[in-house]
Motif scaffolding. Structure first.
Motif, PDB file in Angstrom:
ATOM      1  N   ALA A  73       3.233  -7.736  -8.534  1.00  0.00           N
ATOM      2  CA  ALA A  73       3.957  -6.879  -9.476  1.00  0.00           C
ATOM      3  C   ALA A  73       4.466  -5.643  -8.750  1.00  0.00           C
ATOM      4  CB  ALA A  73       3.045  -6.464 -10.635  1.00  0.00           C
ATOM      5  N   GLY A  74       5.671  -5.232  -9.119  1.00  0.00           N
ATOM      6  CA  GLY A  74       6.264  -4.053  -8.505  1.00  0.00           C
ATOM      7  C   GLY A  74       7.325  -3.451  -9.384  1.00  0.00           C
ATOM      8  N   PHE A  75       7.701  -2.242  -9.032  1.00  0.00           N
ATOM      9  CA  PHE A  75       8.686  -1.531  -9.843  1.00  0.00           C
ATOM     10  C   PHE A  75       9.821  -1.038  -8.959  1.00  0.00           C
ATOM     11  CE2 PHE A  75       6.238   1.990  -8.284  1.00  0.00           C
ATOM     12  CZ  PHE A  75       4.917   1.607  -8.447  1.00  0.00           C
ATOM     13  N   LEU A  76      10.935  -0.797  -9.615  1.00  0.00           N
ATOM     14  CA  LEU A  76      12.129  -0.339  -8.908  1.00  0.00           C
ATOM     15  C   LEU A  76      11.943   1.107  -8.465  1.00  0.00           C
ATOM     16  CD1 LEU A  76      14.741  -1.908 -11.328  1.00  0.00           C
ATOM     17  CD2 LEU A  76      13.978  -2.797  -9.120  1.00  0.00           C
ATOM     18  N   ALA A  77      12.429   1.410  -7.268  1.00  0.00           N
ATOM     19  CA  ALA A  77      12.335   2.762  -6.722  1.00  0.00           C
ATOM     20  C   ALA A  77      13.727   3.382  -6.657  1.00  0.00           C
ATOM     21  CB  ALA A  77      11.697   2.720  -5.339  1.00  0.00           C
ATOM     22  N   ALA A  78      13.763   4.687  -6.569  1.00  0.00           N
ATOM     23  CA  ALA A  78      15.028   5.434  -6.595  1.00  0.00           C
ATOM     24  C   ALA A  78      15.930   5.109  -5.407  1.00  0.00           C
ATOM     25  CB  ALA A  78      14.752   6.937  -6.641  1.00  0.00           C
ATOM     26  N   ASP A  79      15.370   4.610  -4.312  1.00  0.00           N
ATOM     27  CA  ASP A  79      16.174   4.339  -3.115  1.00  0.00           C
ATOM     28  C   ASP A  79      16.726   2.913  -3.060  1.00  0.00           C
ATOM     29  OD1 ASP A  79      13.866   2.935  -2.617  1.00  0.00           O
ATOM     30  OD2 ASP A  79      13.477   3.837  -0.663  1.00  0.00           O
ATOM     31  N   ARG A  80      16.880   2.271  -4.247  1.00  0.00           N
ATOM     32  CA  ARG A  80      17.391   0.903  -4.332  1.00  0.00           C
ATOM     33  C   ARG A  80      16.471  -0.084  -3.636  1.00  0.00           C
ATOM     34  NH1 ARG A  80      22.383   0.205  -1.803  1.00  0.00           N
ATOM     35  NH2 ARG A  80      22.355  -1.880  -2.640  1.00  0.00           N
ATOM     36  N   SER A  81      15.181   0.105  -3.851  1.00  0.00           N
ATOM     37  CA  SER A  81      14.209  -0.826  -3.293  1.00  0.00           C
ATOM     38  C   SER A  81      13.227  -1.237  -4.384  1.00  0.00           C
ATOM     39  CB  SER A  81      13.455  -0.186  -2.117  1.00  0.00           C
ATOM     40  OG  SER A  81      12.584   0.833  -2.564  1.00  0.00           O
ATOM     41  N   LEU A  82      12.419  -2.207  -4.050  1.00  0.00           N
ATOM     42  CA  LEU A  82      11.331  -2.644  -4.914  1.00  0.00           C
ATOM     43  C   LEU A  82      10.039  -2.152  -4.284  1.00  0.00           C
ATOM     44  CD1 LEU A  82      10.099  -4.460  -7.197  1.00  0.00           C
ATOM     45  CD2 LEU A  82      10.056  -6.298  -5.500  1.00  0.00           C
ATOM     46  N   HIS A  83       9.203  -1.476  -5.044  1.00  0.00           N
ATOM     47  CA  HIS A  83       7.880  -1.118  -4.541  1.00  0.00           C
ATOM     48  C   HIS A  83       6.893  -2.118  -5.108  1.00  0.00           C
ATOM     49  CE1 HIS A  83       4.659   1.081  -2.759  1.00  0.00           C
ATOM     50  NE2 HIS A  83       3.990   0.891  -3.886  1.00  0.00           N
ATOM     51  N   SER A  84       6.346  -2.952  -4.233  1.00  0.00           N
ATOM     52  CA  SER A  84       5.380  -3.979  -4.623  1.00  0.00           C
ATOM     53  C   SER A  84       4.017  -3.307  -4.728  1.00  0.00           C
ATOM     54  CB  SER A  84       5.365  -5.090  -3.573  1.00  0.00           C
ATOM     55  OG  SER A  84       4.432  -6.076  -3.915  1.00  0.00           O
ATOM     56  N   HIS A  85       3.564  -3.092  -5.942  1.00  0.00           N
ATOM     57  CA  HIS A  85       2.338  -2.323  -6.149  1.00  0.00           C
ATOM     58  C   HIS A  85       1.074  -3.151  -5.955  1.00  0.00           C
ATOM     59  CE1 HIS A  85      -0.349   0.725  -7.553  1.00  0.00           C
ATOM     60  NE2 HIS A  85      -0.803  -0.074  -8.498  1.00  0.00           N
ATOM     61  N   VAL A  86       1.114  -4.424  -6.316  1.00  0.00           N
ATOM     62  CA  VAL A  86      -0.079  -5.249  -6.216  1.00  0.00           C
ATOM     63  C   VAL A  86       0.320  -6.704  -5.979  1.00  0.00           C
ATOM     64  CG1 VAL A  86      -0.265  -5.696  -8.701  1.00  0.00           C
ATOM     65  CG2 VAL A  86      -2.334  -5.720  -7.321  1.00  0.00           C
ATOM     66  N   ALA A  87      -0.472  -7.386  -5.173  1.00  0.00           N
ATOM     67  CA  ALA A  87      -0.290  -8.825  -4.963  1.00  0.00           C
ATOM     68  C   ALA A  87      -1.651  -9.417  -4.635  1.00  0.00           C
ATOM     69  CB  ALA A  87       0.693  -9.096  -3.823  1.00  0.00           C
ATOM     70  N   GLY A  88      -1.934 -10.571  -5.193  1.00  0.00           N
ATOM     71  CA  GLY A  88      -3.206 -11.212  -4.930  1.00  0.00           C
ATOM     72  C   GLY A  88      -3.125 -12.706  -5.123  1.00  0.00           C
ATOM     73  N   VAL A  89      -3.994 -13.403  -4.397  1.00  0.00           N
ATOM     74  CA  VAL A  89      -4.061 -14.860  -4.455  1.00  0.00           C
ATOM     75  C   VAL A  89      -5.509 -15.257  -4.738  1.00  0.00           C
ATOM     76  CG1 VAL A  89      -3.749 -16.996  -3.132  1.00  0.00           C
ATOM     77  CG2 VAL A  89      -2.119 -15.107  -2.866  1.00  0.00           C
ATOM     78  N   ALA A  90      -5.690 -16.190  -5.666  1.00  0.00           N
ATOM     79  CA  ALA A  90      -7.023 -16.689  -6.004  1.00  0.00           C
ATOM     80  C   ALA A  90      -7.693 -17.271  -4.767  1.00  0.00           C
ATOM     81  CB  ALA A  90      -6.921 -17.751  -7.096  1.00  0.00           C
ATOM     82  N   ALA A  91      -9.008 -17.104  -4.695  1.00  0.00           N
ATOM     83  CA  ALA A  91      -9.769 -17.584  -3.537  1.00  0.00           C
ATOM     84  C   ALA A  91      -9.506 -19.064  -3.262  1.00  0.00           C
ATOM     85  CB  ALA A  91     -11.257 -17.334  -3.751  1.00  0.00           C
ATOM     86  N   LYS A  92      -9.420 -19.875  -4.299  1.00  0.00           N
ATOM     87  CA  LYS A  92      -9.234 -21.315  -4.115  1.00  0.00           C
ATOM     88  C   LYS A  92      -7.869 -21.678  -3.534  1.00  0.00           C
ATOM     89  CE  LYS A  92      -8.216 -23.780  -7.957  1.00  0.00           C
ATOM     90  NZ  LYS A  92      -8.545 -24.398  -9.227  1.00  0.00           N
ATOM     91  N   ALA A  93      -6.910 -20.738  -3.580  1.00  0.00           N
ATOM     92  CA  ALA A  93      -5.565 -21.017  -3.083  1.00  0.00           C
ATOM     93  C   ALA A  93      -5.253 -20.290  -1.770  1.00  0.00           C
ATOM     94  CB  ALA A  93      -4.538 -20.636  -4.149  1.00  0.00           C
ATOM     95  N   ARG A  94      -6.217 -19.544  -1.241  1.00  0.00           N
ATOM     96  CA  ARG A  94      -5.983 -18.831   0.018  1.00  0.00           C
ATOM     97  C   ARG A  94      -5.863 -19.824   1.157  1.00  0.00           C
ATOM     98  NH1 ARG A  94     -10.219 -14.465  -1.518  1.00  0.00           N
ATOM     99  NH2 ARG A  94      -8.974 -13.385  -3.078  1.00  0.00           N
ATOM    100  N   GLY A  95      -4.998 -19.486   2.094  1.00  0.00           N
ATOM    101  CA  GLY A  95      -4.783 -20.354   3.246  1.00  0.00           C
ATOM    102  C   GLY A  95      -3.735 -21.424   3.022  1.00  0.00           C
ATOM    103  N   LEU A  96      -3.172 -21.473   1.822  1.00  0.00           N
ATOM    104  CA  LEU A  96      -2.145 -22.475   1.513  1.00  0.00           C
ATOM    105  C   LEU A  96      -0.727 -21.949   1.696  1.00  0.00           C
ATOM    106  CD1 LEU A  96      -3.621 -23.983  -1.803  1.00  0.00           C
ATOM    107  CD2 LEU A  96      -3.853 -24.853   0.543  1.00  0.00           C
ATOM    108  N   GLY A  97      -0.576 -20.636   1.940  1.00  0.00           N
ATOM    109  CA  GLY A  97       0.745 -20.035   2.061  1.00  0.00           C
ATOM    110  C   GLY A  97       1.253 -19.452   0.763  1.00  0.00           C
ATOM    111  N   VAL A  98       0.375 -19.271  -0.221  1.00  0.00           N
ATOM    112  CA  VAL A  98       0.793 -18.734  -1.517  1.00  0.00           C
ATOM    113  C   VAL A  98       1.260 -17.284  -1.379  1.00  0.00           C
ATOM    114  CG1 VAL A  98       0.030 -18.204  -3.876  1.00  0.00           C
ATOM    115  CG2 VAL A  98      -0.712 -20.318  -2.763  1.00  0.00           C
ATOM    116  N   GLY A  99       0.575 -16.490  -0.566  1.00  0.00           N
ATOM    117  CA  GLY A  99       0.977 -15.098  -0.362  1.00  0.00           C
ATOM    118  C   GLY A  99       2.378 -15.001   0.223  1.00  0.00           C
ATOM    119  N   LEU A 100       2.661 -15.824   1.219  1.00  0.00           N
ATOM    120  CA  LEU A 100       3.996 -15.849   1.812  1.00  0.00           C
ATOM    121  C   LEU A 100       5.030 -16.275   0.777  1.00  0.00           C
ATOM    122  CD1 LEU A 100       5.901 -15.621   4.220  1.00  0.00           C
ATOM    123  CD2 LEU A 100       5.278 -17.974   4.828  1.00  0.00           C
TER     124      LEU A 100
END
Length: 186
Positions: A73-100
């Protein structure tokens, strides 16, 4: 195109999340990933996630079959960018490339909106995150932020100082350097 490759490799379907039911699922998953106990602060509150999604910010989910296994999840920033505030992957799906796959989904989402970069913070002492952000994605360190969030009580960060690196990642990847003349041809 890269987003499709990353999601195909990870075996996930990526969607923007909207509506109370989807966002409640995202909230539950993030609390599980962070190990949030009753009374702890969540990584991002449900009401903020609802507001971000409603006003056109980014809330994305990665689904393995029909199960939500990753959230960002992230919000729009004043400089025409996205600030990604949080990202997470469930333990059972780690190592599968879900974060990428989630980061590439964010990048595609940002590109569709004409944004120029994505920024986020991360704990530089968590080696797997440092490697992922700086080496795998190629994000650039913009700033060191000592105790940026102050005391945190979200499960993962309990009792730690919240030093963070602030990084930026261009929406349009830098082109690969042109191949120079070969040694034999020089």
């Amino acid at each position: 195109m890269v987003e499709l490759l990353a999601s195909a490799r990870a075996g996930v379907r990526l969607l923007s999340l909207h509506g109370t039911a989807d966002l409640q699922r995202a909230d539950r998953l993030l609390r599980q990933i962070w190990g949030t106990r009753p009374g702890d602060d969540p990584p991002i509150s449900l009401d903020v996630m609802c507001a971000v999604a409603h006003i056109g910010g980014y809330v994305g989910g990665a689904f393995l079959d029909e199960e939500l296994v990753g959230v960002a999840a992230g919000f729009l920033a004043a400089d025409r960018s996205l600030h990604s505030h949080v990202a997470g992957v469930a333990a059972k799906a780690r190592g599968l490339g879900v974060g990428l796959a989630l980061k590439e989904h964010q990048r595609a989402w940002a590109a569709e909106r004409g944004l120029v970069a994505i920024s986020w913070t991360f704990d530089p002492l968590v080696r797997r995150n440092a490697y992922f952000n700086l080496v795998k994605l190629g994000a650039k360190v913009a700033e060191y932020l000592p105790d940026f969030y102050g005391p945190m009580s979200d499960g993962i960060n309990d009792g730690d100082v919240s030093d963070r690196l602030f990084v930026t990642w261009p929406v349009t990847p830098d082109p690969a350097p042109a191949a120079g003349p070969s040694e034999a041809g020089a």
